[in-house]
Design a protein around this motif. Structure first.
Motif, PDB file in Angstrom:
ATOM      1  N   PRO A  88       0.803  -1.236   0.000  1.00 38.46           N
ATOM      2  CA  PRO A  88       0.000   0.000   0.000  1.00 38.46           C
ATOM      3  C   PRO A  88       0.831   1.279   0.000  1.00 38.46           C
ATOM      4  O   PRO A  88       1.837   1.362   0.697  1.00 38.46           O
ATOM      5  CB  PRO A  88      -0.831  -0.115   1.284  1.00 38.46           C
ATOM      6  CG  PRO A  88      -0.129  -1.105   2.148  1.00 38.46           C
ATOM      7  CD  PRO A  88       0.579  -2.044   1.215  1.00 38.46           C
ATOM      8  N   GLY A 134      -2.939  -0.757  -3.247  1.00 43.42           N
ATOM      9  CA  GLY A 134      -3.558  -0.269  -2.028  1.00 43.42           C
ATOM     10  C   GLY A 134      -3.256   1.217  -1.908  1.00 43.42           C
ATOM     11  O   GLY A 134      -2.096   1.615  -2.010  1.00 43.42           O
ATOM     12  N   THR A 142      -7.075   2.182   1.620  1.00 42.80           N
ATOM     13  CA  THR A 142      -6.242   2.149   2.828  1.00 42.80           C
ATOM     14  C   THR A 142      -6.390   3.473   3.566  1.00 42.80           C
ATOM     15  O   THR A 142      -6.992   4.414   3.055  1.00 42.80           O
ATOM     16  CB  THR A 142      -4.756   1.957   2.484  1.00 42.80           C
ATOM     17  OG1 THR A 142      -4.255   3.178   1.924  1.00 42.80           O
ATOM     18  CG2 THR A 142      -4.538   0.819   1.513  1.00 42.80           C
ATOM     19  N   ASP A 199      -5.137  -2.703   6.649  1.00 46.68           N
ATOM     20  CA  ASP A 199      -5.080  -2.439   5.203  1.00 46.68           C
ATOM     21  C   ASP A 199      -4.556  -3.659   4.446  1.00 46.68           C
ATOM     22  O   ASP A 199      -5.050  -4.013   3.371  1.00 46.68           O
ATOM     23  CB  ASP A 199      -4.199  -1.215   4.917  1.00 46.68           C
ATOM     24  CG  ASP A 199      -4.872   0.080   5.373  1.00 46.68           C
ATOM     25  OD1 ASP A 199      -6.116   0.067   5.528  1.00 46.68           O
ATOM     26  OD2 ASP A 199      -4.168   1.078   5.576  1.00 46.68           O
ATOM     27  N   MET A 204      -6.336  -6.011   1.640  1.00 42.80           N
ATOM     28  CA  MET A 204      -5.691  -6.372   0.370  1.00 42.80           C
ATOM     29  C   MET A 204      -5.631  -7.884   0.203  1.00 42.80           C
ATOM     30  O   MET A 204      -5.851  -8.407  -0.894  1.00 42.80           O
ATOM     31  CB  MET A 204      -4.284  -5.772   0.292  1.00 42.80           C
ATOM     32  CG  MET A 204      -4.289  -4.269   0.000  1.00 42.80           C
ATOM     33  SD  MET A 204      -2.619  -3.579  -0.159  1.00 42.80           S
ATOM     34  CE  MET A 204      -2.167  -4.138  -1.810  1.00 42.80           C
ATOM     35  N   TYR A 238     -12.898  -1.564  -1.791  1.00 41.35           N
ATOM     36  CA  TYR A 238     -12.038  -1.095  -2.887  1.00 41.35           C
ATOM     37  C   TYR A 238     -12.686   0.118  -3.545  1.00 41.35           C
ATOM     38  O   TYR A 238     -13.864   0.404  -3.307  1.00 41.35           O
ATOM     39  CB  TYR A 238     -11.777  -2.213  -3.912  1.00 41.35           C
ATOM     40  CG  TYR A 238     -13.005  -2.794  -4.573  1.00 41.35           C
ATOM     41  CD1 TYR A 238     -13.491  -2.270  -5.772  1.00 41.35           C
ATOM     42  CD2 TYR A 238     -13.682  -3.884  -4.031  1.00 41.35           C
ATOM     43  CE1 TYR A 238     -14.615  -2.808  -6.394  1.00 41.35           C
ATOM     44  CE2 TYR A 238     -14.794  -4.427  -4.634  1.00 41.35           C
ATOM     45  CZ  TYR A 238     -15.255  -3.887  -5.826  1.00 41.35           C
ATOM     46  OH  TYR A 238     -16.359  -4.417  -6.427  1.00 41.35           O
TER      47      TYR A 238
END
Lengths: 67, 349
Positions: free
Chosen positions: B88, B117, B137, B147, B151, B172
């Motif tokens: 991320p 992310g 995130t 986070d 994912m 998402y």
């Protein structure tokens, strides 16, 4: 750029800086109800005003009209 | 079931190369997981395994993408991944842009699914590839663990080819896709319920996502139109007779340009109107009602405007998705800029 629209609420809502009120959706810069010479004169007045908005200083979405 | 191969893309910081002083680091491959990939690897077991980590400095990618991106892609390709994850990146702009570029390239050039992310306001989410999945995130690495769990859940679904739930359920960013589903109440019932909640001041969630619009600073005034080149742009649906370019009457996918040099006005023999959202007969009878070429040409001769640009730009503005309008606007504006146009009049309907 100036946006000529018969429904200025739309360009105003999306944040267009200079919007000019057109005549109607189906004849934005004209009027089929008028004799041709008068319609052309109307179109010239509308277009002149629309172009003049380009020389106006604006700081936020602004609506202009012929009147 | 075989274990899926996952490759993680990270910047120099999260990859353990170094901080800003190493932001120019060239692309590099590490075997197995690194940084956030260690936890991701654990979360993906037993379905997936992080087989390698590809790193690149954020500045290297931002400033030398033309060389860095193919290099990164080659390293990723060598690991034969089933899925590539990036970040991320949280709220980090350069990192987010790099993740977006890597994911797009992975999907387009390797044909491999990609998952990034990012914090929703990361600039890397702007103009993103709608086929790339972007897990939401937090703005900083403080939320790293939840986070990565988000994912990992998304990664598992992608690897197992399971359908995704709605964007807000699965966490998402919306990809602009609509899925039909059966509801137990009609739209009218749901609407009235929302209205009542609104009246009572209670929270409710609209079923219609209102697009966000840019706020563009107004262009400075044109001081003297007598010295300006003026262009005409229209979304009224004006096209060449017979519509040879096949511009659609709604949700148009293209805009056209027509040479108008030497034309005194728009003839109903040469132009017609294919806009599907209003009664076009008055425009078809006299196209100058939508595009005032007759007036502007006269003024050019009289010197009231410096020059009328030789090209008319036209499309159909009917049910136009905002994102496409933005793209058309950018493309046409680029044309105008290259042609040295200072002012334009856009006739919408």
């Amino acid at each position: 750029m100036v946006v000529c629209s018969a429904i200025p609420a739309i360009p105003m809502s999306v944040g267009v800086s200079r919007t000019f009120q057109g005549k109607a959706v189906g004849y934005l810069l004209g009027d089929p109800g008028l004799p041709l010479a008068e319609e052309k004169a109307l179109r010239a007045r509308l277009t002149a005003r629309a172009l003049a908005t380009l020389s106006a200083d604006v700081s936020e979405p602004t609506l202009f009209s012929l009147e | 079931m075989p274990t899926f191969r996952v490759v993680v893309y990270l910047n120099q910081f999260f990859g353990g190369v170094g901080g800003e002083e190493k932001a120019d680091a060239a692309p590099l491959l590490k075997a197995g997981p690194a940084g956030p990939g260690v936890l991701l690897n654990e979360l993906l077991r037993p379905d997936g395994e992080v087989v390698g980590t590809v790193l690149c400095g954020d500045n290297r990618m931002a400033e030398h993408e033309a060389e860095a991106l193919p290099h990164v892609l080659a390293l990723i390709r060598s690991l034969e991944p089933d899925l590539v994850t990036a970040g991320p990146a949280f709220g980090s702009g350069r990192y987010g842009m790099a993740c977006a570029a890597v994911c797009r390239a992975v999907r387009e050039e390797l044909g491999v699914p990609a998952l990034a992310g990012m914090f929703p306001e990361n600039p890397g989410t702007e103009g993103r590839d709608p086929e790339v999945l972007v897990a939401i995130t937090g703005p900083t690495a403080a939320t790293m663990k939840p986070d990565l769990e988000r994912m990992a859940r998304l990664a598992r679904k992608v690897l197992r080819r399971e359908p995704l739930a709605a964007a807000d359920e699965d966490g998402y960013l919306p990809r602009g896709k609509r899925v039909n589903e059966f509801g137990d109440r009609t739209g009218a019932e749901r609407m009235v319920e929302m209205l009542m909640k609104k009246v009572r001041g209670e929270p409710f969630v609209s079923e219609v996502i209102v697009p966000r619009f840019d706020r563009v600073p107004p262009a400075p005034a044109v001081r003297d139109l007598r010295e300006a080149t003026v262009a005409i742009v229209t979304t009224s649906g004006l096209v060449r007779s017979g519509n040879p370019g096949r511009v659609e009457s709604w949700r148009a996918t293209k805009w056209e340009k027509y040479p108008i040099a030497g034309l005194e006005s728009l003839s109903a023999d040469d132009f017609t109107c294919v806009h599907g959202g209003y009664d076009t007969r008055h425009i078809r009878a006299d196209p100058n009602r939508a595009v005032p070429l007759d007036v502007l040409r006269r003024w050019e001769k009289e010197g009231r405007i410096g020059k009328l640009h030789d090209v008319l730009y036209s499309t159909v503005g009917n049910v136009m998705p905002v994102e496409r309008a933005r793209q058309f606007g950018r493309e046409i504006a680029q044309n105008l800029r290259e042609a040295g146009v200072q002012a334009s009049i856009l006739t919408a309907t």
